[in-house]
Motif scaffolding. Structure first.
Motif, PDB file in Angstrom:
ATOM      1  N   PRO A  58      38.052  -3.515  40.399  1.00 43.92           N
ATOM      2  CA  PRO A  58      37.180  -3.772  41.556  1.00 43.92           C
ATOM      3  C   PRO A  58      35.763  -3.267  41.295  1.00 43.92           C
ATOM      4  O   PRO A  58      35.557  -2.359  40.501  1.00 43.92           O
ATOM      5  N   THR A  59      34.814  -3.882  41.971  1.00 39.18           N
ATOM      6  CA  THR A  59      33.411  -3.491  41.844  1.00 39.18           C
ATOM      7  C   THR A  59      32.985  -2.825  43.136  1.00 39.18           C
ATOM      8  O   THR A  59      32.175  -3.336  43.878  1.00 39.18           O
ATOM      9  N   ASP A  60      33.565  -1.676  43.411  1.00 39.13           N
ATOM     10  CA  ASP A  60      33.245  -0.952  44.635  1.00 39.13           C
ATOM     11  C   ASP A  60      31.870  -0.306  44.506  1.00 39.13           C
ATOM     12  O   ASP A  60      31.596   0.400  43.539  1.00 39.13           O
ATOM     13  N   CYS A  61      31.023  -0.548  45.485  1.00 40.62           N
ATOM     14  CA  CYS A  61      29.689   0.054  45.501  1.00 40.62           C
ATOM     15  C   CYS A  61      29.677   1.126  46.581  1.00 40.62           C
ATOM     16  O   CYS A  61      29.785   0.822  47.764  1.00 40.62           O
ATOM     17  N   LEU A  62      29.580   2.371  46.179  1.00 39.81           N
ATOM     18  CA  LEU A  62      29.638   3.493  47.104  1.00 39.81           C
ATOM     19  C   LEU A  62      28.262   3.994  47.513  1.00 39.81           C
ATOM     20  O   LEU A  62      28.131   5.056  48.105  1.00 39.81           O
ATOM     21  N   VAL A  63      27.221   3.210  47.179  1.00 40.88           N
ATOM     22  CA  VAL A  63      25.845   3.597  47.466  1.00 40.88           C
ATOM     23  C   VAL A  63      25.192   2.477  48.275  1.00 40.88           C
ATOM     24  O   VAL A  63      25.311   1.306  47.929  1.00 40.88           O
ATOM     25  N   ASP A  64      24.487   2.837  49.355  1.00 41.68           N
ATOM     26  CA  ASP A  64      23.842   1.816  50.176  1.00 41.68           C
ATOM     27  C   ASP A  64      22.457   1.456  49.631  1.00 41.68           C
ATOM     28  O   ASP A  64      22.020   1.991  48.604  1.00 41.68           O
ATOM     29  N   PHE A  69      25.145   7.771  49.681  1.00 42.91           N
ATOM     30  CA  PHE A  69      26.566   7.485  49.582  1.00 42.91           C
ATOM     31  C   PHE A  69      27.057   6.880  50.890  1.00 42.91           C
ATOM     32  O   PHE A  69      26.646   7.291  51.979  1.00 42.91           O
ATOM     33  N   THR A  70      27.967   5.911  50.786  1.00 39.55           N
ATOM     34  CA  THR A  70      28.546   5.270  51.957  1.00 39.55           C
ATOM     35  C   THR A  70      29.786   6.035  52.417  1.00 39.55           C
ATOM     36  O   THR A  70      30.247   6.965  51.742  1.00 39.55           O
ATOM     37  N   LYS A  78      29.402  11.267  52.121  1.00 36.97           N
ATOM     38  CA  LYS A  78      28.803  10.306  53.045  1.00 36.97           C
ATOM     39  C   LYS A  78      27.427  10.757  53.523  1.00 36.97           C
ATOM     40  O   LYS A  78      27.237  11.916  53.889  1.00 36.97           O
ATOM     41  N   SER A  79      26.474   9.833  53.458  1.00 36.33           N
ATOM     42  CA  SER A  79      25.092  10.022  53.943  1.00 36.33           C
ATOM     43  C   SER A  79      24.257  10.983  53.104  1.00 36.33           C
ATOM     44  O   SER A  79      23.164  11.356  53.515  1.00 36.33           O
ATOM     45  N   LYS A  80      24.748  11.378  51.936  1.00 31.81           N
ATOM     46  CA  LYS A  80      23.947  12.231  51.048  1.00 31.81           C
ATOM     47  C   LYS A  80      23.217  11.336  50.041  1.00 31.81           C
ATOM     48  O   LYS A  80      23.766  10.382  49.528  1.00 31.81           O
ATOM     49  N   GLU A  85      20.800  15.692  47.166  1.00 25.16           N
ATOM     50  CA  GLU A  85      21.924  16.536  47.575  1.00 25.16           C
ATOM     51  C   GLU A  85      23.273  15.966  47.165  1.00 25.16           C
ATOM     52  O   GLU A  85      24.262  16.695  47.067  1.00 25.16           O
ATOM     53  N   GLY A  86      23.345  14.666  46.878  1.00 26.29           N
ATOM     54  CA  GLY A  86      24.590  14.055  46.405  1.00 26.29           C
ATOM     55  C   GLY A  86      25.033  14.628  45.069  1.00 26.29           C
ATOM     56  O   GLY A  86      26.217  14.876  44.848  1.00 26.29           O
ATOM     57  N   ASN A  87      24.089  14.855  44.167  1.00 24.56           N
ATOM     58  CA  ASN A  87      24.412  15.463  42.870  1.00 24.56           C
ATOM     59  C   ASN A  87      25.033  16.838  43.054  1.00 24.56           C
ATOM     60  O   ASN A  87      26.043  17.173  42.433  1.00 24.56           O
ATOM     61  N   GLU A  88      24.419  17.654  43.891  1.00 28.32           N
ATOM     62  CA  GLU A  88      24.934  19.013  44.139  1.00 28.32           C
ATOM     63  C   GLU A  88      26.328  18.966  44.762  1.00 28.32           C
ATOM     64  O   GLU A  88      27.196  19.767  44.420  1.00 28.32           O
TER      65      GLU A  88
END
Length: 178
Positions: A58-64, A69-70, A78-80, A85-88
């Motif tokens: 699957p080609t799931d895209c977890l970034v908007d 992040f979705t 979610k929402s980082k 802050e997503g990396n951390e």
């Protein structure tokens, strides 16, 4: 042992309990590029997308569209912002799972936006693709009616259009970029 010995194996996902990830061979991972076992993010790069397509992943895209992040990425992410802050958050998740072997600063070779000088996040999106001679012929006929400066560029563009195998009708890019 060689990487080929791991082909068609699997491993536990480092942050999603119960999720198993396949170990797949890929031509773009070499002794000088990559680390041997690398993650595959089919929605975020052409090489990864090609490997995933070949193996029907699957080609799931977890970034908007804004780089966050979705909900599908999970409540911890979610929402980082992916590059901030997503990396951390991912590092903390790996530490908590006992899956982080080493952490160090690394300057990634992201493509950069020429205007903002910020990294560009490549992400998959749904598009309409066509593969017909009619569309190609119509595009070439339309190009012949356009006044192009310098005129020598018209033949190059017609040849490029002739080599295209897939066509994407897209309004995602800002036009007028260099």
């Amino acid at each position: 042992f060689s990487g080929a010995d791991l082909a068609d194996g699997s491993c536990a996902h480092p942050t999603i309990p119960g999720r198993v990830s396949p170990l797949l061979p890929a031509n773009h991972v070499t002794m000088t590029k990559g680390t041997g076992l690398v993650h595959t993010a089919p929605a975020h790069g052409m090489e990864d997308y090609s490997v995933a397509s070949h193996h029907q992943l699957p080609t799931d895209c977890l970034v908007d569209e804004s780089g966050y992040f979705t909900e599908a990425a999970g409540p911890e992410l979610k929402s980082k912002n992916v590059l901030e802050e997503g990396n951390e958050a991912v590092i903390k998740m790996l530490q908590a799972a006992g899956s982080l072997l080493k952490e160090e600063k690394y300057v990634h070779s992201y493509p950069y936006d020429w205007r903002t000088k910020r990294p560009i996040i490549i992400r998959a999106s749904k598009q309409w693709f066509v593969n017909t001679a009619d569309v190609k012929a119509a595009a070439q006929d339309a190009l012949k009616k356009v006044k192009v400066i310098p005129t020598s560029a018209v033949n190059r563009m017609l040849e490029m259009l002739d080599r295209r195998t897939f066509w994407c009708i897209s309004r995602q890019r800002c036009w007028g970029v260099p």
